[in-house]
Structure formats: structure tokens, C-alpha cells
Design an enzyme around this catalytic site. Structure first.
Site, PDB file in Angstrom:
ATOM      1  N   GLN A  40       0.797  -1.225   0.000  1.00 22.08           N
ATOM      2  CA  GLN A  40       0.000   0.000   0.000  1.00 22.08           C
ATOM      3  C   GLN A  40       0.835   1.284   0.000  1.00 22.08           C
ATOM      4  O   GLN A  40       0.337   2.331  -0.375  1.00 22.08           O
ATOM      5  CB  GLN A  40      -0.948  -0.003   1.206  1.00 22.08           C
ATOM      6  CG  GLN A  40      -1.985  -1.112   1.108  1.00 22.08           C
ATOM      7  CD  GLN A  40      -2.908  -1.152   2.294  1.00 22.08           C
ATOM      8  OE1 GLN A  40      -2.586  -1.762   3.302  1.00 22.08           O
ATOM      9  NE2 GLN A  40      -4.062  -0.497   2.201  1.00 22.08           N
ATOM     10  N   HIS A  95      -1.879  -5.083 -12.692  1.00 22.12           N
ATOM     11  CA  HIS A  95      -1.375  -4.907 -14.058  1.00 22.12           C
ATOM     12  C   HIS A  95      -2.298  -5.559 -15.092  1.00 22.12           C
ATOM     13  O   HIS A  95      -2.548  -4.998 -16.156  1.00 22.12           O
ATOM     14  CB  HIS A  95       0.041  -5.496 -14.192  1.00 22.12           C
ATOM     15  CG  HIS A  95       1.053  -4.750 -13.373  1.00 22.12           C
ATOM     16  ND1 HIS A  95       2.289  -5.259 -13.064  1.00 22.12           N
ATOM     17  CD2 HIS A  95       1.010  -3.527 -12.802  1.00 22.12           C
ATOM     18  CE1 HIS A  95       2.964  -4.378 -12.332  1.00 22.12           C
ATOM     19  NE2 HIS A  95       2.205  -3.320 -12.161  1.00 22.12           N
ATOM     20  N   ASP A 125       2.476   0.410  -8.043  1.00 25.47           N
ATOM     21  CA  ASP A 125       3.807   0.449  -8.680  1.00 25.47           C
ATOM     22  C   ASP A 125       4.720   1.489  -8.028  1.00 25.47           C
ATOM     23  O   ASP A 125       5.896   1.229  -7.775  1.00 25.47           O
ATOM     24  CB  ASP A 125       3.692   0.781 -10.173  1.00 25.47           C
ATOM     25  CG  ASP A 125       3.161  -0.396 -10.986  1.00 25.47           C
ATOM     26  OD1 ASP A 125       2.799  -1.419 -10.375  1.00 25.47           O
ATOM     27  OD2 ASP A 125       3.096  -0.280 -12.233  1.00 25.47           O
ATOM     28  N   ARG A 165       4.020   0.068  13.014  1.00 26.20           N
ATOM     29  CA  ARG A 165       3.662  -1.235  12.453  1.00 26.20           C
ATOM     30  C   ARG A 165       3.757  -1.153  10.930  1.00 26.20           C
ATOM     31  O   ARG A 165       3.059  -0.359  10.300  1.00 26.20           O
ATOM     32  CB  ARG A 165       2.241  -1.625  12.861  1.00 26.20           C
ATOM     33  CG  ARG A 165       1.792  -2.924  12.218  1.00 26.20           C
ATOM     34  CD  ARG A 165       0.393  -3.376  12.627  1.00 26.20           C
ATOM     35  NE  ARG A 165       0.089  -4.599  11.903  1.00 26.20           N
ATOM     36  CZ  ARG A 165      -0.990  -4.809  11.163  1.00 26.20           C
ATOM     37  NH1 ARG A 165      -1.936  -3.900  11.090  1.00 26.20           N
ATOM     38  NH2 ARG A 165      -1.158  -5.940  10.517  1.00 26.20           N
ATOM     39  N   HIS A 187       1.152  -9.296   4.607  1.00 24.97           N
ATOM     40  CA  HIS A 187       0.011  -8.390   4.447  1.00 24.97           C
ATOM     41  C   HIS A 187      -0.454  -8.459   2.984  1.00 24.97           C
ATOM     42  O   HIS A 187      -0.403  -7.475   2.259  1.00 24.97           O
ATOM     43  CB  HIS A 187       0.390  -6.967   4.873  1.00 24.97           C
ATOM     44  CG  HIS A 187      -0.781  -6.096   5.246  1.00 24.97           C
ATOM     45  ND1 HIS A 187      -0.901  -5.472   6.475  1.00 24.97           N
ATOM     46  CD2 HIS A 187      -1.878  -5.740   4.554  1.00 24.97           C
ATOM     47  CE1 HIS A 187      -2.022  -4.765   6.499  1.00 24.97           C
ATOM     48  NE2 HIS A 187      -2.640  -4.912   5.347  1.00 24.97           N
ATOM     49  N   ASN A 191      -1.758 -10.831   8.553  1.00 24.89           N
ATOM     50  CA  ASN A 191      -2.731  -9.765   8.704  1.00 24.89           C
ATOM     51  C   ASN A 191      -4.077 -10.193   8.121  1.00 24.89           C
ATOM     52  O   ASN A 191      -4.185 -10.470   6.930  1.00 24.89           O
ATOM     53  CB  ASN A 191      -2.272  -8.498   7.973  1.00 24.89           C
ATOM     54  CG  ASN A 191      -3.305  -7.379   8.089  1.00 24.89           C
ATOM     55  OD1 ASN A 191      -3.515  -6.843   9.170  1.00 24.89           O
ATOM     56  ND2 ASN A 191      -3.976  -7.046   6.988  1.00 24.89           N
ATOM     57  N   GLU A 192      -5.091 -10.251   8.973  1.00 21.19           N
ATOM     58  CA  GLU A 192      -6.485 -10.453   8.560  1.00 21.19           C
ATOM     59  C   GLU A 192      -6.727 -11.689   7.690  1.00 21.19           C
ATOM     60  O   GLU A 192      -7.070 -11.564   6.496  1.00 21.19           O
ATOM     61  CB  GLU A 192      -7.011  -9.199   7.843  1.00 21.19           C
ATOM     62  CG  GLU A 192      -7.018  -7.951   8.705  1.00 21.19           C
ATOM     63  CD  GLU A 192      -7.850  -6.811   8.118  1.00 21.19           C
ATOM     64  OE1 GLU A 192      -8.193  -6.867   6.921  1.00 21.19           O
ATOM     65  OE2 GLU A 192      -8.170  -5.865   8.857  1.00 21.19           O
ATOM     66  N   ASN A 251      -7.795  -5.879  14.511  1.00 14.53           N
ATOM     67  CA  ASN A 251      -8.162  -4.753  13.652  1.00 14.53           C
ATOM     68  C   ASN A 251      -9.664  -4.546  13.768  1.00 14.53           C
ATOM     69  O   ASN A 251     -10.450  -5.437  13.417  1.00 14.53           O
ATOM     70  CB  ASN A 251      -7.830  -5.051  12.180  1.00 14.53           C
ATOM     71  CG  ASN A 251      -6.336  -5.079  11.911  1.00 14.53           C
ATOM     72  OD1 ASN A 251      -5.523  -4.811  12.801  1.00 14.53           O
ATOM     73  ND2 ASN A 251      -5.966  -5.401  10.685  1.00 14.53           N
ATOM     74  N   TYR A 265     -12.851  -1.803  12.842  1.00  8.40           N
ATOM     75  CA  TYR A 265     -13.299  -0.600  12.147  1.00  8.40           C
ATOM     76  C   TYR A 265     -14.760  -0.250  12.415  1.00  8.40           C
ATOM     77  O   TYR A 265     -15.104   0.893  12.584  1.00  8.40           O
ATOM     78  CB  TYR A 265     -13.093  -0.751  10.633  1.00  8.40           C
ATOM     79  CG  TYR A 265     -11.636  -0.629  10.221  1.00  8.40           C
ATOM     80  CD1 TYR A 265     -11.094   0.598   9.882  1.00  8.40           C
ATOM     81  CD2 TYR A 265     -10.798  -1.743  10.212  1.00  8.40           C
ATOM     82  CE1 TYR A 265      -9.762   0.729   9.529  1.00  8.40           C
ATOM     83  CE2 TYR A 265      -9.457  -1.618   9.858  1.00  8.40           C
ATOM     84  CZ  TYR A 265      -8.946  -0.376   9.522  1.00  8.40           C
ATOM     85  OH  TYR A 265      -7.624  -0.248   9.182  1.00  8.40           O
ATOM     86  N   GLU A 300      -4.962  -2.157  14.177  1.00  6.43           N
ATOM     87  CA  GLU A 300      -5.533  -1.202  13.224  1.00  6.43           C
ATOM     88  C   GLU A 300      -6.858  -0.682  13.745  1.00  6.43           C
ATOM     89  O   GLU A 300      -7.646  -1.433  14.338  1.00  6.43           O
ATOM     90  CB  GLU A 300      -5.813  -1.846  11.855  1.00  6.43           C
ATOM     91  CG  GLU A 300      -4.617  -1.985  10.968  1.00  6.43           C
ATOM     92  CD  GLU A 300      -4.966  -2.587   9.610  1.00  6.43           C
ATOM     93  OE1 GLU A 300      -6.038  -2.261   9.056  1.00  6.43           O
ATOM     94  OE2 GLU A 300      -4.168  -3.395   9.123  1.00  6.43           O
TER      95      GLU A 300
END
Ligand code: NOJ
Length: 490
Positions: A41, A61, A74, A99, A144, A188-189, A328, A330, A397
Site C-alpha cells: 500500500q 497490471h 507500482d 507497524r 500483508h 494480517n487479517e 483490527n 473498524y 488497526e
């Protein structure tokens, strides 16, 4: 570069994004404040210095139309070339920890030990050394979502070989960085790896195998996690003295009819599918999953359940494989049992058999799934405290998306109310030791590209230098960290 330095600011609370304090506004003495990012990310440098392709490189891509703004990672915010900028920000925010995740494809470009790449290793050595030189503790996520393409060719998380490949990669990380990294997160997740990846085909590897591939994926992640944990404990911990956990995400659930069974069912299917095997006393998959998926499988004419069987060896081996629980959180949903079957047959959704809805009164973020529900966070922390014997929780998170305005008052409200939920849970006895805001920067939000901003800092994506600018929420967060207290004025 912090803006607003000469302005005195105060929290303008958004309607329906608040939470009342139960006790002290002070955080415990050793509570650790941080912020989180992930490699794909933010890094960019997608093929720099020998890095191999991951499933996200390949997907963005080959299938640009599936990303809202047809963008990709990219270049992203170019952290691969601009970590020194990032470091300035980490220092300016006075964070206790950072993190971040390591890109498997920088260490082993094709996923296998034989492809080791020194330049990729150098990049992370530099980050780790600079963090430590500035008293910022590195918290490292091993995986991740950026799986090496060559491992995907073998079936990715549906092939049990992933257990060996992942453990070999993890061992290399212990060898390379374990002298300095003391906080490790294996995955992660898992839910967001297995569901969009192998059930609904919304994210790479885009395999549609509902109710089958997804359950295989969970099972192999559990085994790979436990193998890594035991490797660390048997070979490395004595010398390195670090700690290791796994990060899981979930909504919290509020029953429409005040039925605790519906809440528990939601939680076991969404969170327990990984957490129960590791953190519960009994171990293994939650009973309701074993029973219901078994029943549905029989009705479909199978002789074995679609949910793989964890035998006594694996059950015992996975149970207890943690030093802390990474969470995490939200948002939340209302839950009720549906009047007719949901989803296709077979599927996880059909097995789940719960209808999730939201409340029109909840404040909504830019992401269509994200509402501000701080009571849900407090409820979730209570549920975890009761279900898993008050395990140590690190919030890895928590955060809010918007259009990217620097005066991000809704994000300020979100952080205030959610940190209040953390304080309330601690007041009620939860063992919560750390909090990471998602995210340090606006970044590549997967299928949403750069259209949903989660950052404490904005990034100028039109400039090749990718300058970062503090938002109001960054100033607020820094004030909380300085004061070790949930303040209103900053
Ligand atoms: C969880 C994921 O770990 C992260 O990569 C993502 O950007 C945030 N949620 C926000 O959706």
C-alpha cells in the site's frame, strides 16, 4: 511538516460518533501508541532492486479495470525510496511504535529460499535500524496480502505446501531481523485473505470456491501460523526474546432482537474461525462451525465436511500459539437470523446464516462498509475479554476513511470515540497494551485505489516527491501521545 502549529484546536464531535467515558482519561503507563501501514500500500518500487512480482502486482497490471481509479501500487507513496521522509513523520508524531509489513517478494523474489535478494533485505535493515536509533519500536507484519506469484501458481493458501514456504520465509526474517525486531505478527487479517481471495473472487488470487477454498485457506493459515510460532519458541526466542502474535479483523455485532446467540454466531463465524483454534481453551474450530458446516455438507450429499478436520495433533499444536492477540477493528453491524437462506449453495454465507445490516443513523465514512460505531468497539473488547480469558490485546488497526480534507474533523471524532472505547474496556479489566492508527498516510486502498483516504497524513500523489502533509487528526493524535491522555484541546 506539521501544519496548524500556531493554532489552538479543539475536537468538534460529529453527531453519532461519540462515546461516554467510564473512568479516567489517562492511558496506562506502558501503553504503546503507534501507526500502521503495509508494504504494497505504500512502498512502490514494485520491481526495484530485484523484487519479484506478488499477486497484487499481477492483478493490478492485468486487470486495471477492477481498481476504482485504475491505479496500482507500482509507485504508491514511494516509501521504498523515501523512508527518510516517513521517519521524520514518525518522529514528529512521537510514536512509540511503527507497524509495517515486509514484502515477501523483496526477501525471496519467487517466494522460495533459493531466490534470496540482498537489496530487499538492506531496505528493511535500514528501516529497522533507523526506527531503533530514534526509539521507535518496530512491529513487523510478515504477511500483508502480497503473496509471491510463483507460490500462487501452486495454489497459494489452498495448497498445504504454503505451511512450509511461509515458515521458511518467517525463519529467514527471524535470522535477518530478530536481533532487533521484538514484535512479530504472522498474518494480517486471514478473513480478508481467504474470503475475497478464495470465496467471492473479489481480490487476488480471485478464486471462486465458496465454502471450500475459503475453509482450506483458513486451515492452512492456522497451521502456518502455529508452525512459525513453535519455530520461534524452539529456536529463536531464547536469544532474541521477542513476542509473536497474529492479527485478525472483525466487525462487532449487535442483535436486533437482543439475542446473544446471534451475536455469538456472528462472532464465531467472523472471528472465531481463526481465533478459537489459537486463543480458546478448547482449541479447534468453534463448535457451531463444525456442527453447521458438517450438517450442510451432509445435506449436499458429501461424506466429509467442507470444513477441514483439525485432528488432535493439530488442535493441540495450534492452541496457545500466541503471545498476544492482534485486533483490527473498524465498524459494526446489526445481526439477525434471515427469513430465507442467503448466498449460493454451498458458500460461507449460506453456512453463516446471519443477515447483517447497518443503521441509517450511524455516521458513514468514505468506504461503503465503514460506519462510526464506538459502542461496538467496546462491546467487541468485552466479548474478547470474556471469550479468551482476558488475553493481551494489541489493537493493530483502527481508522476512518474520507475524501482527504486536511480539516478531517470526522476522523478526529472517530479516533476520540474509539480511543474512549479502549479506555472504557481497560477500565472494565481488559488487558490492552497497544494501539495502532490506520493509517500513517493516505495510501493504496486495494480495490478502491487512492479514492478512499485513511491517513493521518495526506500525500501529494501528483508530485513525484510525494510530499506528506499533516492533517488535523495527526496533530490531535500527537497531542494524545504527548499527554498520554484523551484530551479535547490540542
Ligand atoms: C485492513 C487492512 O489490513 C488494510 O490493509 C486496509 O487498508 C484497511 N483495513 C482499511 O480498509
Amino acid at each position: 511538516t506539521v501544519l496548524y502549529l500556531n493554532r489552538s484546536l479543539s475536537v468538534i464531535e460529529a453527531k453519532n460518533c461519540t462515546l461516554r467515558a467510564k473512568g479516567s482519561l489517562k492511558f496506562p503507563k506502558n501503553f504503546s501508541f503507534g501507526a500502521a501501514t503495509s508494504a504494497y500500500q505504500i512502498e512502490g518500487g514494485w520491481n526495484a532492486d530485484g523484487k519479484g512480482p506478488s499477486i497484487w502486482d499481477e492483478y493490478t497490471h492485468n486487470d486495471p479495470d477492477r481498481i476504482t481509479d485504475r491505479s496500482n501500487g507500482d509507485v504508491a507513496i514511494d516509501s521504498y525510496h523515501r523512508f527518510d521522509l516517513d521517519l521524520k513523520i514518525l518522529k514528529e508524531l512521537k510514536l512509540d511504535h511503527y507497524r509495517f509489513s515486509i514484502a515477501w517478494t523483496r526477501i525471496f523474489p519467487n517466494g522460495d529460499v533459493s531466490s534470496k535478494n540482498q537489496k530487499g533485505i538492506d531496505y528493511y535493515n535500514d528501516i529497522i535500524d533507523k526506527l531503533l536509533a530514534n526509539n521507535i519500536e518496530p512491529m513487523v507484519t510478515m504477511y500483508h496480502w502480497d503473496l509471491p506469484v510463483d507460490i500462487q501458481k501452486l495454489g497459494g493458501f489452498t495448497n498445504a505446501l504454503i505451511i512450509n514456504y511461509f515458515t521458511a520465509y518467517a525463519e529467514e526474517l527471524f535470522k535477518l531481523f530478530g536481533d532487533r525486531v521484538k514484535l512479530w505478527i504472522t498474518f494480517n487479517e486471514p478473513m480478508q485473505i481467504c474470503k475475497p481471495g478464495y470465496s467471492t473472487a473479489e481480490s487476488p488470487p480471485n478464486i471462486k470456491s465458496p465454502g471450500i477454498g475459503d475453509y482450506l485457506c483458513f486451515t492452512n493459515i492456522l497451521k502456518a501460523h502455529a508452525r512459525t510460532y513453535h519455530l520461534y519458541k524452539s529456536k529463536y526466542v531464547k536469544e532474541q526474546r521477542g513476542r509473536i502474535g497474529i492479527t485478525m479483523d472483525t466487525f462487532f455485532f449487535i442483535s436486533k432482537s437482543n439475542d446473544k446467540n446471534d451475536v455469538d454466531r456472528g462472532m464465531q463465524f467472523s472471528f472465531g474461525i481463526i481465533a478459537h483454534a489459537i486463543f480458546s481453551k478448547a482449541g479447534g474450530f468453534p463448535k457451531v462451525l463444525v456442527d453447521d458446516i458438517g450438517k450442510n455438507s451432509l445435506a449436499e450429499g458429501r461424506s466429509v465436511s467442507r470444513l477441514p478436520h483439525l485432528d488432535a495433533y493439530w488442535k493441540a499444536y495450534i492452541r496457545g500459539s500466541f503471545d498476544f492477540l492482534g485486533l483490527n477493528y473498524y465498524t459494526s453491524r446489526y445481526v439477525e437470523r434471515p427469513s430465507k437462506p442467503l448466498g449460493e449453495n454451498p458458500s460461507m454465507l449460506r453456512d453463516y446464516d446471519i443477515e447483517e445490516t447497518s443503521d441509517p443513523n450511524w455516521l458513514q465514512g468514505k468506504s461503503n462498509w465503514l460506519y462510526c460505531v464506538p459502542t461496538g468497539f467496546e462491546g467487541l473488547l468485552k466479548w474478547i475479554r470474556e471469550e479468551y480469558d482476558n488475553v493481551e490485546v494489541k489493537i493493530t488497526e483502527n481508522g476512518w476513511s474520507d475524501e482527504g480534507d486536511l480539516d478531517d474533523d470526522d476522523r478526529v471524532s472517530y479516533y476520540k470515540s474509539h480511543l474512549q472505547a479502549v479506555l472504557n474496556a481497560i477500565h472494565d479489566g481488559s488487558n490492552i497494551t497497544s494501539y495502532s492508527a490506520w493509517s500513517l498516510f493516505d495510501n493504496f486502498e486495494w480495490n478502491r485505489g487512492y479514492t478512499e483516504k485513511f491517513g493521518l497524513y495526506a500525500v501529494d500523489m501528483k508530485s513525484p516527491k510525494r510530499e506528506r502533509t499533516a492533517k488535523k487528526s495527526a496533530i490531535y493524535y500527537r497531542k494524545i501521545i504527548e499527554a498520554r491522555t484523551l484530551v479535547d484541546e490540542f
